[in-house]
Design an enzyme around this catalytic site. Structure first.
Site, mmCIF file in Angstrom:
data_model
loop_
_atom_site.group_PDB
_atom_site.id
_atom_site.type_symbol
_atom_site.label_atom_id
_atom_site.label_comp_id
_atom_site.label_asym_id
_atom_site.label_seq_id
_atom_site.Cartn_x
_atom_site.Cartn_y
_atom_site.Cartn_z
ATOM 1 C CG ASP A 82 -1.703 1.013 1.099
ATOM 2 O OD1 ASP A 82 -2.293 1.616 -0.072
ATOM 3 O OD2 ASP A 82 -2.171 1.408 2.596
ATOM 4 C CG HIS A 83 -0.864 4.754 -0.049
ATOM 5 N ND1 HIS A 83 -0.732 5.736 -1.127
ATOM 6 C CD2 HIS A 83 -1.151 4.821 0.786
ATOM 7 C CE1 HIS A 83 -2.306 5.582 -1.118
ATOM 8 N NE2 HIS A 83 -2.242 4.921 0.526
ATOM 9 C CG HIS A 180 -4.507 8.708 3.876
ATOM 10 N ND1 HIS A 180 -3.511 8.786 2.293
ATOM 11 C CD2 HIS A 180 -5.131 7.102 2.928
ATOM 12 C CE1 HIS A 180 -3.802 8.589 1.398
ATOM 13 N NE2 HIS A 180 -4.786 6.471 1.478
ATOM 14 C CG HIS A 208 -6.548 5.528 -1.763
ATOM 15 N ND1 HIS A 208 -4.788 4.619 -0.931
ATOM 16 C CD2 HIS A 208 -6.398 4.696 -2.581
ATOM 17 C CE1 HIS A 208 -4.549 4.349 -1.880
ATOM 18 N NE2 HIS A 208 -5.245 3.826 -2.976
ATOM 19 N N GLY A 209 -8.926 6.255 1.943
ATOM 20 C CA GLY A 209 -9.419 7.237 2.832
ATOM 21 C C GLY A 209 -10.748 6.588 3.449
ATOM 22 C CB ALA A 210 -13.058 4.170 2.185
ATOM 23 C CB SER A 211 -11.661 4.622 7.804
ATOM 24 O OG SER A 211 -10.619 3.832 7.573
ATOM 25 C CG ASN A 230 -7.265 1.040 -0.217
ATOM 26 O OD1 ASN A 230 -7.388 0.052 -0.666
ATOM 27 N ND2 ASN A 230 -5.953 1.848 -0.557
ATOM 28 C CB THR A 233 -8.742 5.161 9.885
ATOM 29 O OG1 THR A 233 -7.366 6.181 9.821
ATOM 30 C CG2 THR A 233 -8.943 5.913 11.555
HETATM 31 O O1 G3H Z 1 -4.014 3.094 1.226
HETATM 32 C C1 G3H Z 1 -5.142 3.153 2.854
HETATM 33 C C2 G3H Z 1 -6.147 3.563 3.296
HETATM 34 O O2 G3H Z 1 -6.173 4.349 2.278
HETATM 35 C C3 G3H Z 1 -7.172 4.195 4.258
HETATM 36 O O3 G3H Z 1 -7.686 5.041 4.850
HETATM 37 O O4 G3H Z 1 -7.064 4.779 6.742
HETATM 38 O O5 G3H Z 1 -8.710 6.406 5.853
HETATM 39 O O6 G3H Z 1 -8.852 4.390 6.417
HETATM 40 P P1 G3H Z 1 -8.075 5.275 6.125
HETATM 41 ZN ZN ZN Z 2 -4.811 5.397 1.090
#
Ligand code: G3H
Ligand code: ZN
Length: 284
Positions: A82-83, A180, A208-211, A230, A233
């Site tokens: 990831d990244h 994120h 990404h950043g779906a939390s 993804n 969090t």
């Molecule tokens: O690459 C991982 C993520 O994009 C997770 O994002 O921490 O906001 O769920 P998040």
């Molecule tokens: Zn990410």
């Protein structure tokens, strides 16, 4: 069963009109929670390790733990970097047993982003490993990658088309308003932009950043055409809230198993509810 490639999982998701969760892992308890949840939900799943996770746990440990967990279950499991930010790191993962790699060149100008992603894709594809790139800049913080709100910008659909053609990526991470980490206020997703991107690229699309993104917005993103989502969090929160609760309620407890064990159930619940929301339950 043995690990499968990310591409195999995402292609099935595209054909089936659902999305697959890609959950970040750092230790044995998190890996077990995610894979057990996948088995119970009969869902395909992607586990992913960031560079921070690899630094913390060690690449060999991550691969061995994920392979062992996957061997215990009958659902398809992929392991993604990831990244990833360097060619060397991506190659170590390709050689070490990962079945998908993300190379995040989103901080570079377009041409340099294309160049590094293409270089990784040329090698990874030759050995059957799928590749994810990122275009636009997703805000927020994940491990050692931090993007200030003022530096974040959305993916341009025309650039996305060119980027996918030039790099031949299997998956494209798009910036459409998610970030994120924890949200302050409700995220507003640009579904029009997502649709414009979807119309011009053929590969899987990654959110990404779906939390913390509301369920309705997630459902809409999937209906427009997202196949990989993804989540990091929300799992971190479930883990640490579980540990804090035990320590608070039983301050004299000193058995690590009794402190870490119960948080596994909390993480499993988060993962299972995401699988149901993403529509991947019963698709394995
Ligand atoms: O690459 C991982 C993520 O994009 C997770 O994002 O921490 O906001 O769920 P998040
Ligand atoms: Zn990410």
């Amino acid at each position: 069963m043995p690990l499968v490639s990310g591409k195999e999982i995402l292609q099935a998701a595209k054909e089936g009109g659902y999305a697959v969760g890609a959950f970040n892992v750092n230790n044995m308890e998190i890996i077990q929670a995610i894979v057990e949840a996948a088995e119970e939900e009969k869902s395909p799943v992607i586990l992913q390790a960031s560079q921070g996770a690899i630094k913390y746990a060690g690449l060999e440990y991550i691969v061995a733990l994920v392979k062992t967990a996957a061997d215990q279950v009958s659902v398809p499991v992929a392991l993604n970097l990831d990244h990833g930010t360097s060619f060397d790191q991506a190659m170590k993962c390709v050689r070490g047993g990962f079945t998908a790699v993300m190379i995040d060149g989103s901080h570079y100008p377009f041409e340099e982003n294309v160049a590094i992603v293409k270089k990784v894709a040329d090698v990874a594809h030759a050995v059957g490993i799928s590749v994810e790139g990122e275009l636009g800049r997703i805000g927020g913080t994940e491990d050692d990658i931090s993007v200030d709100a003022k530096d974040a910008f959305m993916t341009d659909p025309k650039d996305a088309k060119k980027f996918v053609e030039l790099t031949n990526v299997d998956a494209l991470a798009v910036a459409i308003g998610t970030a994120h980490g924890l949200y302050h206020g409700e995220p507003k997703l640009d579904f029009e932009r997502l649709k414009e991107i979807r119309d011009v690229v053929d590969c899987a699309i990654v959110l990404h950043g779906a939390s913390g993104v509301p369920d309705e917005a997630i459902k809409k993103a999937i209906s427009v055409g997202v196949q990989k989502i993804n989540i990091d969090t929300e799992i971190r929160l479930a883990f640490t809230q579980g540990v804090r609760k035990i320590i608070k309620e039983q301050p004299n407890e000193y058995d690590p198993r009794k402190i870490l064990g119960p948080s596994k159930d909390a993480m499993k619940e988060v993962v299972k509810s995401k699988m149901r929301l993403f529509g991947s339950s019963n698709k394995a």
